[in-house]
Scaffold this motif. Structure first.
Motif, PDB file in Angstrom:
ATOM      1  N   VAL A 183      15.597  58.677 -22.670  1.00 35.15           N
ATOM      2  CA  VAL A 183      15.133  59.649 -23.755  1.00 35.15           C
ATOM      3  C   VAL A 183      15.633  60.953 -23.329  1.00 35.15           C
ATOM      4  O   VAL A 183      16.081  61.715 -24.597  1.00 35.15           O
ATOM      5  N   PHE A 184      15.386  61.385 -22.217  1.00 36.08           N
ATOM      6  CA  PHE A 184      15.564  62.930 -21.943  1.00 36.08           C
ATOM      7  C   PHE A 184      17.005  63.093 -22.231  1.00 36.08           C
ATOM      8  O   PHE A 184      17.554  63.834 -22.566  1.00 36.08           O
ATOM      9  N   VAL A 185      17.895  62.352 -21.399  1.00 35.98           N
ATOM     10  CA  VAL A 185      19.348  62.390 -21.426  1.00 35.98           C
ATOM     11  C   VAL A 185      19.959  62.374 -22.972  1.00 35.98           C
ATOM     12  O   VAL A 185      20.725  63.025 -23.461  1.00 35.98           O
ATOM     13  N   SER A 186      19.471  61.412 -23.654  1.00 35.66           N
ATOM     14  CA  SER A 186      19.846  60.943 -24.930  1.00 35.66           C
ATOM     15  C   SER A 186      19.541  62.484 -26.173  1.00 35.66           C
ATOM     16  O   SER A 186      20.393  62.801 -26.973  1.00 35.66           O
ATOM     17  N   ALA A 187      18.737  63.205 -25.812  1.00 31.52           N
ATOM     18  CA  ALA A 187      18.266  64.495 -26.277  1.00 31.52           C
ATOM     19  C   ALA A 187      19.360  65.652 -26.084  1.00 31.52           C
ATOM     20  O   ALA A 187      19.894  66.216 -27.323  1.00 31.52           O
ATOM     21  N   PHE A 188      19.891  65.506 -24.946  1.00 33.46           N
ATOM     22  CA  PHE A 188      21.062  66.452 -24.507  1.00 33.46           C
ATOM     23  C   PHE A 188      22.463  66.106 -24.876  1.00 33.46           C
ATOM     24  O   PHE A 188      22.853  66.630 -25.695  1.00 33.46           O
ATOM     25  N   ALA A 189      22.444  64.571 -25.145  1.00 31.95           N
ATOM     26  CA  ALA A 189      23.743  63.877 -25.904  1.00 31.95           C
ATOM     27  C   ALA A 189      23.671  64.566 -27.280  1.00 31.95           C
ATOM     28  O   ALA A 189      24.974  64.646 -27.524  1.00 31.95           O
ATOM     29  N   LEU A 190      22.646  64.100 -27.939  1.00 29.20           N
ATOM     30  CA  LEU A 190      22.601  64.346 -29.203  1.00 29.20           C
ATOM     31  C   LEU A 190      22.665  65.814 -29.596  1.00 29.20           C
ATOM     32  O   LEU A 190      23.325  66.474 -30.699  1.00 29.20           O
ATOM     33  N   LEU A 191      22.059  66.801 -28.988  1.00 25.83           N
ATOM     34  CA  LEU A 191      21.840  68.293 -29.363  1.00 25.83           C
ATOM     35  C   LEU A 191      22.586  69.217 -28.793  1.00 25.83           C
ATOM     36  O   LEU A 191      22.719  70.276 -29.134  1.00 25.83           O
ATOM     37  N   TRP A 192      22.978  68.835 -27.489  1.00 24.17           N
ATOM     38  CA  TRP A 192      23.670  69.860 -26.648  1.00 24.17           C
ATOM     39  C   TRP A 192      25.258  69.664 -26.360  1.00 24.17           C
ATOM     40  O   TRP A 192      26.096  70.465 -26.362  1.00 24.17           O
ATOM     41  N   ALA A 245      25.505  54.711 -16.959  1.00 27.11           N
ATOM     42  CA  ALA A 245      25.733  53.667 -15.790  1.00 27.11           C
ATOM     43  C   ALA A 245      25.261  54.182 -14.555  1.00 27.11           C
ATOM     44  O   ALA A 245      24.700  53.570 -13.618  1.00 27.11           O
ATOM     45  N   VAL A 246      25.326  55.665 -14.424  1.00 23.91           N
ATOM     46  CA  VAL A 246      24.810  56.218 -13.372  1.00 23.91           C
ATOM     47  C   VAL A 246      23.020  56.255 -13.119  1.00 23.91           C
ATOM     48  O   VAL A 246      22.737  55.741 -11.970  1.00 23.91           O
ATOM     49  N   LEU A 247      22.609  56.157 -14.338  1.00 22.23           N
ATOM     50  CA  LEU A 247      21.226  55.743 -14.267  1.00 22.23           C
ATOM     51  C   LEU A 247      20.994  54.424 -13.839  1.00 22.23           C
ATOM     52  O   LEU A 247      20.082  54.108 -12.935  1.00 22.23           O
ATOM     53  N   LEU A 248      21.709  53.459 -14.098  1.00 21.87           N
ATOM     54  CA  LEU A 248      21.309  52.026 -13.994  1.00 21.87           C
ATOM     55  C   LEU A 248      21.726  51.796 -12.501  1.00 21.87           C
ATOM     56  O   LEU A 248      21.400  50.818 -11.870  1.00 21.87           O
ATOM     57  N   ILE A 249      22.906  52.223 -12.317  1.00 21.52           N
ATOM     58  CA  ILE A 249      23.467  52.001 -10.877  1.00 21.52           C
ATOM     59  C   ILE A 249      22.223  52.752  -9.681  1.00 21.52           C
ATOM     60  O   ILE A 249      21.843  51.797  -8.782  1.00 21.52           O
ATOM     61  N   ARG A 250      21.765  53.801  -9.848  1.00 25.71           N
ATOM     62  CA  ARG A 250      20.834  54.289  -9.076  1.00 25.71           C
ATOM     63  C   ARG A 250      19.658  53.731  -9.249  1.00 25.71           C
ATOM     64  O   ARG A 250      19.062  53.563  -7.979  1.00 25.71           O
ATOM     65  N   SER A 251      19.264  53.161 -10.252  1.00 25.22           N
ATOM     66  CA  SER A 251      17.984  52.183 -10.198  1.00 25.22           C
ATOM     67  C   SER A 251      18.327  51.142  -9.549  1.00 25.22           C
ATOM     68  O   SER A 251      17.406  50.620  -8.998  1.00 25.22           O
ATOM     69  N   ALA A 252      19.462  50.483  -9.643  1.00 26.15           N
ATOM     70  CA  ALA A 252      19.545  49.211  -8.921  1.00 26.15           C
ATOM     71  C   ALA A 252      19.675  49.383  -7.413  1.00 26.15           C
ATOM     72  O   ALA A 252      19.054  48.521  -6.580  1.00 26.15           O
ATOM     73  N   GLY A 299       7.353  47.825  -3.423  1.00 26.27           N
ATOM     74  CA  GLY A 299       6.533  46.930  -4.180  1.00 26.27           C
ATOM     75  C   GLY A 299       6.058  46.997  -5.463  1.00 26.27           C
ATOM     76  O   GLY A 299       6.896  47.701  -6.373  1.00 26.27           O
ATOM     77  N   ILE A 300       4.715  46.917  -5.882  1.00 28.13           N
ATOM     78  CA  ILE A 300       4.653  47.130  -7.277  1.00 28.13           C
ATOM     79  C   ILE A 300       4.598  48.307  -7.826  1.00 28.13           C
ATOM     80  O   ILE A 300       4.858  48.338  -9.228  1.00 28.13           O
ATOM     81  N   GLY A 301       4.548  49.440  -7.072  1.00 26.53           N
ATOM     82  CA  GLY A 301       4.716  50.547  -7.865  1.00 26.53           C
ATOM     83  C   GLY A 301       6.142  50.854  -8.316  1.00 26.53           C
ATOM     84  O   GLY A 301       6.201  51.442  -9.203  1.00 26.53           O
ATOM     85  N   THR A 302       7.203  50.500  -7.340  1.00 26.55           N
ATOM     86  CA  THR A 302       8.470  50.404  -7.961  1.00 26.55           C
ATOM     87  C   THR A 302       8.688  49.499  -9.008  1.00 26.55           C
ATOM     88  O   THR A 302       9.469  49.606 -10.144  1.00 26.55           O
ATOM     89  N   LEU A 303       8.146  48.283  -8.915  1.00 23.47           N
ATOM     90  CA  LEU A 303       8.486  47.417 -10.147  1.00 23.47           C
ATOM     91  C   LEU A 303       7.709  47.755 -11.425  1.00 23.47           C
ATOM     92  O   LEU A 303       8.364  47.385 -12.363  1.00 23.47           O
ATOM     93  N   ILE A 304       6.610  48.363 -11.312  1.00 26.03           N
ATOM     94  CA  ILE A 304       6.072  49.205 -12.648  1.00 26.03           C
ATOM     95  C   ILE A 304       6.667  50.614 -12.883  1.00 26.03           C
ATOM     96  O   ILE A 304       7.102  50.674 -14.019  1.00 26.03           O
ATOM     97  N   GLY A 305       6.917  51.159 -12.037  1.00 25.50           N
ATOM     98  CA  GLY A 305       7.368  52.688 -12.313  1.00 25.50           C
ATOM     99  C   GLY A 305       8.761  52.798 -12.731  1.00 25.50           C
ATOM    100  O   GLY A 305       9.312  53.652 -13.475  1.00 25.50           O
ATOM    101  N   ASN A 351      10.742  54.908 -15.658  1.00 24.15           N
ATOM    102  CA  ASN A 351      11.402  56.012 -15.391  1.00 24.15           C
ATOM    103  C   ASN A 351      12.922  55.585 -16.164  1.00 24.15           C
ATOM    104  O   ASN A 351      13.382  56.718 -16.557  1.00 24.15           O
ATOM    105  N   ILE A 352      13.371  54.628 -16.008  1.00 21.38           N
ATOM    106  CA  ILE A 352      14.642  54.475 -16.972  1.00 21.38           C
ATOM    107  C   ILE A 352      14.526  54.527 -18.148  1.00 21.38           C
ATOM    108  O   ILE A 352      15.429  55.413 -18.839  1.00 21.38           O
TER     109      ILE A 352
END
Length: 185
Positions: free
Chosen positions: A87-96, A55-62, A71-77, A81-82
């Motif tokens: 993926v990064f956070v999932s590894a911590f959720a599963l392994l740590w 939720a923090v990730l999605l709100i930050r992204s919105a 512009g296009i850099g944000t729309l593609i990037g 990033n999300i």
């Protein structure tokens, strides 16, 4: 913890993550930039749960899309990033998250960094490179060559980014340990 308190924590961490996203440090090239907006997302994982960190990730992204769109850099990037942060956070959720030992943290950091790197390689090949060529008139194949771009820029950047994120979060987590103990699930 009450739902109101949980929502307040998510809101504060989302705002902090958005603010940290505004400060970017160029690494390797001027368009590959490191930010520390992942730190509040990982804090949400520690203090609350995986769903709250997303939720923090999605709100930050919105907020990024609405208030700091480049512009296009944000729309593609931003979608890239999300996915990479997920993926990064999932590894911590599963392994740590369940057993917060240093060895589990190191394992989670390695898996998260490798997962981040592989995700970004795949996303660059099938998503970013074609879209930048089509909509931003920036053809990476012609400018650098795809293999050279991936091996000399994307791989080192994401490996470095993952290591930096893991080390910085460990330092912050260690420093905030007395405060976090009151909130951790």
């Amino acid at each position: 913890m009450t739902n109101t308190r949980k929502l307040a924590i998510v809101a504060v961490l989302s705002a902090l993550s958005f603010l940290l996203m505004l400060y970017e440090i160029p690494l390797i090239t001027e368009f590959l930039k490191l930010d520390f907006s992942i730190i509040p997302i990982l804090l949400a994982l520690v203090v609350l749960d995986f769903k709250s960190s997303m939720a923090v990730l999605l709100i930050r992204s919105a907020l990024k899309l609405a208030l700091n769109n480049h512009g296009i850099g944000t729309l593609i990037g931003l979608p890239m990033n999300i996915l990479a942060v997920t993926v990064f956070v999932s590894a911590f959720a599963l392994l740590w998250k369940k057993r917060k030992s240093l060895s589990d943290y190191v394992k989670a950091s390695l898996v998260a960094t490798l997962g981040l790197t592989v995700t970004m390689i795949v996303l660059n090949v099938i998503y970013a490179v074609p879209l930048f060529a089509r909509f931003a008139n920036f053809d990476i194949n012609k400018t650098y060559g795809l293999s050279k771009y991936l091996l000399t820029m994307i791989v080192p950047f994401n490996l470095l980014e993952g290591v930096i994120w893991a080390v910085v979060f460990w330092l912050i987590y260690t420093l905030l340990q007395p405060v976090l103990k009151r909130y951790e699930k």
